[in-house]
Design an enzyme around this catalytic site. Structure first.
Site, mmCIF file in Angstrom:
data_model
loop_
_atom_site.group_PDB
_atom_site.id
_atom_site.type_symbol
_atom_site.label_atom_id
_atom_site.label_comp_id
_atom_site.label_asym_id
_atom_site.label_seq_id
_atom_site.Cartn_x
_atom_site.Cartn_y
_atom_site.Cartn_z
ATOM 1 N N ILE A 71 -59.197 30.485 35.114
ATOM 2 C CA ILE A 71 -59.282 29.396 34.127
ATOM 3 C C ILE A 71 -60.723 29.000 33.834
ATOM 4 C CG2 ILE A 71 -56.997 28.387 34.439
ATOM 5 C CD1 ILE A 71 -58.232 26.333 36.325
ATOM 6 N N TYR A 93 -38.446 18.450 61.253
ATOM 7 C CA TYR A 93 -39.612 17.721 61.756
ATOM 8 C C TYR A 93 -39.325 16.217 61.809
ATOM 9 C CZ TYR A 93 -42.054 22.123 61.213
ATOM 10 O OH TYR A 93 -42.434 23.444 61.325
ATOM 11 N N TYR A 101 -55.236 18.121 48.510
ATOM 12 C CA TYR A 101 -54.455 18.629 47.386
ATOM 13 C C TYR A 101 -54.089 17.498 46.428
ATOM 14 C CZ TYR A 101 -50.331 19.943 44.727
ATOM 15 O OH TYR A 101 -49.423 20.118 43.710
ATOM 16 N N PHE A 113 -41.764 15.820 41.748
ATOM 17 C CA PHE A 113 -41.352 15.577 43.116
ATOM 18 C C PHE A 113 -40.958 16.955 43.691
ATOM 19 C CE2 PHE A 113 -42.238 11.514 41.759
ATOM 20 C CZ PHE A 113 -42.235 10.640 42.831
ATOM 21 N N SER A 127 -52.111 24.968 45.809
ATOM 22 C CA SER A 127 -51.101 23.914 45.977
ATOM 23 C C SER A 127 -50.519 23.795 47.382
ATOM 24 C CB SER A 127 -49.959 24.144 44.980
ATOM 25 O OG SER A 127 -49.354 25.397 45.204
ATOM 26 N N SER A 153 -53.723 35.306 42.072
ATOM 27 C CA SER A 153 -54.055 35.018 43.474
ATOM 28 C C SER A 153 -52.814 34.556 44.234
ATOM 29 C CB SER A 153 -55.158 33.959 43.562
ATOM 30 O OG SER A 153 -54.746 32.754 42.947
ATOM 31 N N ARG A 208 -44.245 15.461 61.517
ATOM 32 C CA ARG A 208 -45.546 15.902 61.008
ATOM 33 C C ARG A 208 -46.301 14.687 60.488
ATOM 34 N NH1 ARG A 208 -43.516 20.690 57.078
ATOM 35 N NH2 ARG A 208 -42.431 18.875 56.249
ATOM 36 N N VAL A 257 -43.347 27.611 38.717
ATOM 37 C CA VAL A 257 -43.030 26.681 37.635
ATOM 38 C C VAL A 257 -43.583 27.181 36.303
ATOM 39 C CG1 VAL A 257 -43.308 24.322 36.785
ATOM 40 C CG2 VAL A 257 -42.920 24.719 39.218
ATOM 41 N N ASN A 306 -54.778 34.487 37.449
ATOM 42 C CA ASN A 306 -55.607 35.442 38.201
ATOM 43 C C ASN A 306 -54.808 36.180 39.275
ATOM 44 O OD1 ASN A 306 -55.308 33.599 40.281
ATOM 45 N ND2 ASN A 306 -57.462 32.953 40.315
#
Length: 320
Positions: free
Chosen positions: A52, A202, A137, A165, A73, A34, A275, A12, A32
């Site tokens: 950050i 699921y 999260y 969303f 996330s 990652s 789930r 995003v 970074n």
């Protein structure tokens, strides 16, 4: 205008950075790497590889605002490694707010999430709905929202939190390529590419028209446009929270059928147990975003969203 985009090498963040550049702004991306990709940073943006927590090294009074996407996330990972989420998302955001205060940068648009609501009492979900996240999260993002409210009240920050969303689709050279991948549309596209044998459904016994979960999908380019509008709408001393969604839901099976139609590939599916923590229906009310930001999503067609995602998925497969 000059903006810092944290996490701008991610899905995003990179699309928003591209929209900012197209609107004529100066953009610096701080990431970074990652989970982001260096090649995702749009041409024309300055790039700083860093964390950050160290934003104060690069943030100064020449910046007009910050768009903050840097975060861990993965919902599942947050359950087994909650300390990572409190550290990255909450402590990292606190350090960023301190750097902004020190530099005198007084405008922030924050990438929040529908996960702050948890299991909704009713849909479509409005911003005044109870916030009861069901995982670390969502809890970490809600904590940052509270932090931003305090910063606006105490220090005059002009802030907007955008609660996404289900973001999907692609724009330019940016699309979904999470590792591990956990989002439905790219997972179904992997089946179409032959990279996955079947898609797991699921639960097919939810109280929905076809028994599968219903989610609100928003095109990433529509989402990006909301961020630019939020920069204009942000008001000193106020923290505005807006949901971003289409207000329409599509079931898991509708997504699978749409991928079949768009790609021309058969998509085998396997029904698996539900789930834990998966609500039957998650659909946004975007009335506040329309009213306060003047935002109107124009890419609500699921087939169009899938077609853009499919084109991107094929492009990155060809690269590798």
């Amino acid at each position: 205008m000059k903006y810092l985009v944290t996490g701008g090498a991610g899905y995003v963040g990179s699309v928003v950075a591209q929209h900012l550049l197209e609107a004529g702004h100066d953009v610096t991306v701080l990431d970074n790497l990652s989970t982001g990709f260096r090649e995702g940073v749009p041409a024309g943006a300055a790039f700083v590889e860093g964390d950050i927590r160290d934003a104060g090294k690069w943030l100064d009074a020449s910046f007009d605002g910050v768009l903050h996407f840097a975060a861990s996330s993965q919902v599942g990972e947050s359950v087994v490694k909650p300390e990572k989420y409190w550290d990255n998302n909450v402590a990292g955001s606190m350090a960023l707010l301190a750097a902004m205060r020190e530099a005198g940068v007084r405008k922030l648009v924050f990438s929040s999430t529908a996960a702050t609501y948890g299991e909704p009492e009713r849909v479509p979900i409005v911003e005044s709905a109870p916030t009861r996240p069901t995982n670390p999260y969502g809890a970490s993002k809600l904590a940052v929202d509270h932090m931003i409210t305090s910063e606006a009240n105490a220090h005059g920050l002009a802030a907007v939190s955008l609660r996404y969303f289900n973001v999907a689709g692609a724009y330019g050279t940016s699309g979904e390529r999470h590792d591990p991948e956990s989002h439905l549309i790219p997972l179904v596209l992997q089946v179409a590419q032959g990279r996955r044998d079947a898609i797991s459904v699921y639960g097919d016994d939810y109280p929905t028209p076809d028994g599968t979960c219903v989610r609100d999908y928003i095109h990433v380019a529509d989402l990006a446009e909301a961020h630019l509008l939020a920069l204009t709408a942000a008001t000193p001393g106020e923290h505005l929270i807006c949901n971003l969604g289409n207000g329409n839901g599509f079931s898991v099976r509708q997504v699978i059928e749409t991928v079949r139609a768009v790609t021309g590939h058969p998509i085998p599916e396997v029904v698996a147990p539900r789930r834990g923590g998966d609500p039957a229906v998650l659909v946004a009310s975007a009335d506040t975003a329309r009213e306060k930001l003047g935002w109107n999503p124009t890419r609500a067609d699921l087939a169009g969203i899938v077609a853009d995602a499919w084109e991107f998925a094929q492009s990155i497969t060809e690269e590798h």
